[in-house]
Design a protein around this motif. Structure first.
Motif, PDB file in Angstrom:
ATOM      1  N   PRO A  98      -6.582   6.522  -6.348  1.00  0.00           N
ATOM      2  CA  PRO A  98      -7.480   7.185  -7.243  1.00  0.00           C
ATOM      3  C   PRO A  98      -7.297   9.017  -6.754  1.00  0.00           C
ATOM      4  CG  PRO A  98      -8.759   5.599  -6.648  1.00  0.00           C
ATOM      5  CD  PRO A  98      -7.416   5.316  -5.995  1.00  0.00           C
ATOM      6  N   LEU A 122      -6.442   1.767  -2.177  1.00  0.00           N
ATOM      7  CA  LEU A 122      -7.582   2.102  -3.053  1.00  0.00           C
ATOM      8  C   LEU A 122      -8.441   3.458  -2.855  1.00  0.00           C
ATOM      9  CD1 LEU A 122      -8.563  -1.793  -3.263  1.00  0.00           C
ATOM     10  CD2 LEU A 122      -7.232  -0.304  -4.751  1.00  0.00           C
ATOM     11  N   SER A 123      -8.192   3.996  -1.754  1.00  0.00           N
ATOM     12  CA  SER A 123      -8.815   5.429  -1.367  1.00  0.00           C
ATOM     13  C   SER A 123      -7.727   6.548  -2.011  1.00  0.00           C
ATOM     14  CB  SER A 123      -8.963   5.527   0.174  1.00  0.00           C
ATOM     15  OG  SER A 123      -9.662   4.813   0.477  1.00  0.00           O
ATOM     16  N   SER A 180     -14.334   3.793  -2.180  1.00  0.00           N
ATOM     17  CA  SER A 180     -13.258   2.757  -2.053  1.00  0.00           C
ATOM     18  C   SER A 180     -13.664   1.634  -1.069  1.00  0.00           C
ATOM     19  CB  SER A 180     -12.071   3.692  -1.552  1.00  0.00           C
ATOM     20  OG  SER A 180     -12.418   4.290  -0.328  1.00  0.00           O
ATOM     21  N   GLU A 237       1.027  -1.228   0.084  1.00  0.00           N
ATOM     22  CA  GLU A 237      -0.057   0.218   0.118  1.00  0.00           C
ATOM     23  C   GLU A 237       0.820   1.300  -0.013  1.00  0.00           C
ATOM     24  OE1 GLU A 237      -3.994   0.235   1.478  1.00  0.00           O
ATOM     25  OE2 GLU A 237      -3.396  -1.698   2.716  1.00  0.00           O
ATOM     26  N   LEU A 266     -14.376  11.854  -1.216  1.00  0.00           N
ATOM     27  CA  LEU A 266     -14.126  10.530  -0.758  1.00  0.00           C
ATOM     28  C   LEU A 266     -14.915   9.596   0.274  1.00  0.00           C
ATOM     29  CD1 LEU A 266     -12.115   8.012  -1.017  1.00  0.00           C
ATOM     30  CD2 LEU A 266     -10.677   9.286   0.628  1.00  0.00           C
ATOM     31  N   PRO A 274     -14.992   6.216   2.131  1.00  0.00           N
ATOM     32  CA  PRO A 274     -14.130   4.974   2.149  1.00  0.00           C
ATOM     33  C   PRO A 274     -15.092   4.001   2.835  1.00  0.00           C
ATOM     34  CG  PRO A 274     -13.865   6.358   4.033  1.00  0.00           C
ATOM     35  CD  PRO A 274     -14.739   7.224   2.971  1.00  0.00           C
ATOM     36  N   SER A 275     -14.642   2.594   2.919  1.00  0.00           N
ATOM     37  CA  SER A 275     -15.536   1.653   3.407  1.00  0.00           C
ATOM     38  C   SER A 275     -15.818   1.853   4.722  1.00  0.00           C
ATOM     39  CB  SER A 275     -15.019   0.353   3.153  1.00  0.00           C
ATOM     40  OG  SER A 275     -15.543  -0.616   3.806  1.00  0.00           O
ATOM     41  N   THR A 328     -14.630   1.458  -6.796  1.00  0.00           N
ATOM     42  CA  THR A 328     -13.969   0.089  -6.609  1.00  0.00           C
ATOM     43  C   THR A 328     -14.637  -0.818  -5.776  1.00  0.00           C
ATOM     44  OG1 THR A 328     -11.833   1.459  -6.877  1.00  0.00           O
ATOM     45  CG2 THR A 328     -11.520  -1.046  -6.181  1.00  0.00           C
ATOM     46  N   ILE A 382     -14.921   9.345  -5.234  1.00  0.00           N
ATOM     47  CA  ILE A 382     -14.435   8.211  -4.874  1.00  0.00           C
ATOM     48  C   ILE A 382     -14.942   7.291  -4.015  1.00  0.00           C
ATOM     49  CG2 ILE A 382     -12.077   7.073  -4.609  1.00  0.00           C
ATOM     50  CD1 ILE A 382     -10.701   9.670  -5.627  1.00  0.00           C
TER      51      ILE A 382
END
Length: 469
Positions: free
Chosen positions: A132, A128-129, A120, A71, A145, A147-148, A195, A118
């Motif tokens: 992009p 993956l955040s 992610s 990462e 953004l 995120p999960s 993603t 985005i």
């Protein structure tokens, strides 16, 4: 800066309006400012490694060195690559003209798309955040953004970074579950980068269609791996052990199932056991499953296979309490099993044997196009066949997964495994509008000689153009 979290639909709309306003200003911004932002991201990541490691450990029990390799290094490399190539990428590209356009000058100008969303996933919550995000900033966009929700500790560190480096009107992080994503998708973003799974990708694409927003969909699928009769088995065993078991198999481009030439199966399995034990025999080198839901999904997938006749060749002691599933290799799989119907996304590897490459190619082509396809081989003929006779997001010879971190290679799927590309120049283009520009001379032009009324001479000129220009 300590910025409060945006949390309601009204606040989302207000934030989005501020992003639209900022996006217009950013179009006039300099490349040096973009480079400075990218450099700030790179430096922040390097200076806050301990916080990043801690966040990923709390979310996934991911080993520190694995975070660095899979990462942080790709992110730092991505930022450096963008910084060093940004002038080249943004320079208008001249377009050659034919005689029919004599006197014109044409070029392609790259401008920011504007506002970007985005969304992610959880499996590589930093890469993956922020990958992009780097592409979007390089192209001159604003970003929201999402995120999960499955990686709250890592999200907290990302939020800290964003609030320290950016104004809320330029980049913001919004946390929440699926309903938050749904609310954000109601807004008319200029570009959406998602993603995740093909199923959710279809939902994202449907929402984007309401506003005709462009999309990049980094999806997944079942990525096949082939070991033919010419392969170096020691090399293949080591590379496949890392590629399949890193992050406990929770990798979109991980090998999903394996075809081994019948004559090489037993020799490969012996080497694969040894490679797996060497790399992941110690728990500190191995990641956990993200949560109870995914642990149960993988457990049920394995039980379904065993109940329907699969044999376990490699396994270990699992721990439901610690969400730990040790590497599992199974054989005698059939198409009725869940393990062969669904993307596994975990540390289970089905192995099948083959005698003729034709049967493998037919098997792959009878299914949705995968995100990646891997062939371990010394045979030029077999490599050419896979290239010519199959379709996949990526085709890799004698390695697996590694291509995803290559900043010069476009990353992405095809059809069910994804739409659009990411990373490097491809990522910059994903968040850019390539505007066609043409400048015409004043006065007599080729086009003016074939305007109405159509005299006999003009008709002859038109016929000449049809034949020769």
């Amino acid at each position: 800066m300590d910025t409060p979290q945006v949390s309601t639909k009204i606040e989302f709309s207000s934030l989005f309006l501020s992003h639209q306003k900022t996006a217009k200003a950013l179009k006039k911004g300099s490349l040096e400012k973009r480079k400075a932002k990218l450099n700030a991201i790179k430096n922040w990541l390097l200076e806050h490694q301990s916080e990043l490691h801690q966040g990923e450990y709390l979310d996934l029990k991911k080993p520190q060195d694995e975070v660095n390799v899979t990462e942080l290094y790709p992110l730092v490399a991505e930022a450096k690559h963008a910084i060093s190539h940004l002038k080249e990428w943004t320079t208008p590209q001249p377009i050659k003209s034919s005689l029919a356009f004599f006197g014109t000058r044409s070029f392609v100008h790259y401008e920011p798309k504007g506002t970007a969303l985005i969304i992610s996933p959880w499996n590589y919550p930093l890469l993956l955040s922020l990958g992009p995000l780097i592409s979007a900033i390089a192209a001159g966009n604003t970003v929201i953004l999402k995120p999960s929700e499955f990686t709250p500790a890592t999200n907290k560190v990302i939020l800290q970074m964003i609030h320290e480096l950016f104004d809320q009107e330029e980049v913001e992080v919004i946390e929440g579950e699926a309903d938050v994503s749904a609310s954000l998708l109601e807004l008319p973003f200029d570009h959406i980068f998602f993603t995740g799974s093909p199923q959710v990708g279809k939902v994202v694409m449907t929402a984007a269609a309401k506003h005709l927003s462009s999309v990049t969909l980094e999806l997944g699928g079942k990525s096949p791996t082939i070991i033919d009769e010419t392969a170096n088995l020691n090399d293949a065993a080591a590379k496949l052990s890392w590629a399949k078991w890193t992050n406990a198999g929770q990798t979109c481009v991980a090998p999903d199932y394996l075809f081994v030439h019948k004559s090489k199966k037993e020799s490969f399995l012996k080497l694969y056991r040894e490679a797996t034990q060497k790399m992941y025999g110690q728990k500190e080198n191995y990641t956990s499953i993200v949560n109870v839901k995914h642990y149960q999904r993988l457990d049920q997938t394995l039980k379904d296979a065993i109940e329907k006749g699969a044999n376990v060749l490699i396994s270990g002691d699992n721990s439901p309490e610690n969400l730990d599933i040790q590497p599992v290799v199974i054989e005698n799989v059939t198409e009725e099993m869940r393990v062969m119907k669904e993307e596994i996304f975990g540390p289970i590897l089905p192995i099948m044997t083959y005698q003729n490459l034709d049967e493998v190619i037919d098997f792959i082509n009878a299914r949705p196009k995968p995100l990646a396809l891997y062939l371990y081989s010394k045979s030029k003929r077999n490599k050419k066949r896979l290239l010519a006779e199959t379709s996949s997001g990526a085709l890799v010879f004698n390695d697996s997964v590694l291509h995803f971190g290559h900043p010069h290679l476009p990353a992405g799927g095809v059809n069910n495994s994804g739409l659009g590309k990411a990373h490097g120049h491809a990522g910059f283009l994903a968040f850019s509008h390539d505007k066609s520009i043409m400048s015409q001379q004043i006065g007599l032009t080729v086009a003016s000689t074939v305007r109405p009324p159509y005299s006999r001479l003009k008709k002859k000129l038109i016929q000449f153009m049809l034949k020769y220009l």
